[in-house]
Design an enzyme around this catalytic site. Structure first.
Site, PDB file in Angstrom:
ATOM      1  N   CYS A  29     -15.084   1.485  14.326  1.00 40.47           N
ATOM      2  CA  CYS A  29     -16.330   2.254  14.275  1.00 40.47           C
ATOM      3  C   CYS A  29     -17.199   1.778  13.124  1.00 40.47           C
ATOM      4  O   CYS A  29     -16.955   2.125  11.958  1.00 40.47           O
ATOM      5  CB  CYS A  29     -16.031   3.746  14.120  1.00 40.47           C
ATOM      6  SG  CYS A  29     -17.516   4.780  14.039  1.00 40.47           S
ATOM      7  N   CYS A  32     -19.019   4.570  11.246  1.00 38.54           N
ATOM      8  CA  CYS A  32     -18.148   5.340  10.355  1.00 38.54           C
ATOM      9  C   CYS A  32     -17.823   4.567   9.085  1.00 38.54           C
ATOM     10  O   CYS A  32     -17.849   5.116   7.983  1.00 38.54           O
ATOM     11  CB  CYS A  32     -16.830   5.682  11.059  1.00 38.54           C
ATOM     12  SG  CYS A  32     -16.993   6.390  12.705  1.00 38.54           S
ATOM     13  N   ASP A  33     -17.486   3.296   9.234  1.00 38.34           N
ATOM     14  CA  ASP A  33     -16.891   2.530   8.134  1.00 38.34           C
ATOM     15  C   ASP A  33     -17.768   1.439   7.543  1.00 38.34           C
ATOM     16  O   ASP A  33     -17.428   0.865   6.500  1.00 38.34           O
ATOM     17  CB  ASP A  33     -15.577   1.901   8.609  1.00 38.34           C
ATOM     18  CG  ASP A  33     -14.555   2.940   9.047  1.00 38.34           C
ATOM     19  OD1 ASP A  33     -14.617   4.069   8.529  1.00 38.34           O
ATOM     20  OD2 ASP A  33     -13.702   2.628   9.904  1.00 38.34           O
TER      21      ASP A  33
END
Length: 202
Positions: A29, A32-33
């Site tokens: 992701c 997300c990261d």
């Protein structure tokens, strides 16, 4: 009432080192990261709209993004491809597959293989993002509720499935957004629908 909220898992490549370095440089992701990989050289694997979007997003943080695709053309929309080709931070590797992820405590390099020539090259990287789709956790419900062609739960009116009183919420039916905030919202919607139904039955 029943609410199905079994989610979906990122599709894995099954290459050597992938699971070993998951959370240690391998991510599924970018949204997300991505911010954790500032000024890193990154690899992203995929060829669809999601991969194109994530590759562009990662250039906000990375010093360089290598987009690896196993074919000689993307399946993504032209608009998404044009954004990738116009981004000077992205280098596309056609007919190329991720063969291995290497490192010590954290990822350090990857081995990329050209599936036309058969040649493999090792490249130092700070992270790998795999964007090859998701697998909905719906095998339990096959033959019990209607699923779409991709295996996601098909919704009817509201959050209702094909079975009266059975609802679905989150990534188990949502193949587009796949974000925690939308899954939580769908969960709230399903709970409201279930509460209304129980109130009517009561």
């Amino acid at each position: 009432c029943v609410i199905i909220a079994t989610g979906a898992n990122p599709r894995k490549l099954g290459v050597k080192g992938e699971l070993e370095y998951s959370g240690k440089g391998v991510s599924y992701c970018a949204l997300c990261d991505g911010p954790f990989f500032n000024d890193k050289v990154l690899v992203i694997v995929g060829g669809g709209d999601a991969a194109m979007g994530e590759a562009n997003f990662l250039t906000k943080f990375a010093s360089k993004v290598h987009l690896v695709h196993r074919r000689d053309e993307f399946r993504a929309s032209k608009a998404m491809q044009d954004k990738v080709f116009a981004n000077k931070k992205i280098e596309v590797h056609w007919n190329t597959e991720l063969e291995e992820v290497k490192g010590d405590k954290m990822i350090g390099s990857v081995v990329l293989k050209n599936n036309k020539s058969g040649e493999s090259d090792e490249m130092e990287v700070g992270g790998v993002f795999i964007s090859v789709g998701h697998v909905p956790n719906t095998s339990l419900f096959e033959g019990k509720v209607e699923l779409d062609k991709q295996g996601y739960v098909a919704l009817k009116e509201g959050m209702m499935t094909s079975v009266s009183g059975v609802y679905a919420a989150g990534d188990v039916h949502d193949y587009k957004y796949k974000q925690a905030v939308t899954a939580a919202a769908f969960g709230c919607m399903a709970a409201i629908e279930a509460e209304r139904r129980l109130g009517e039955k009561g």
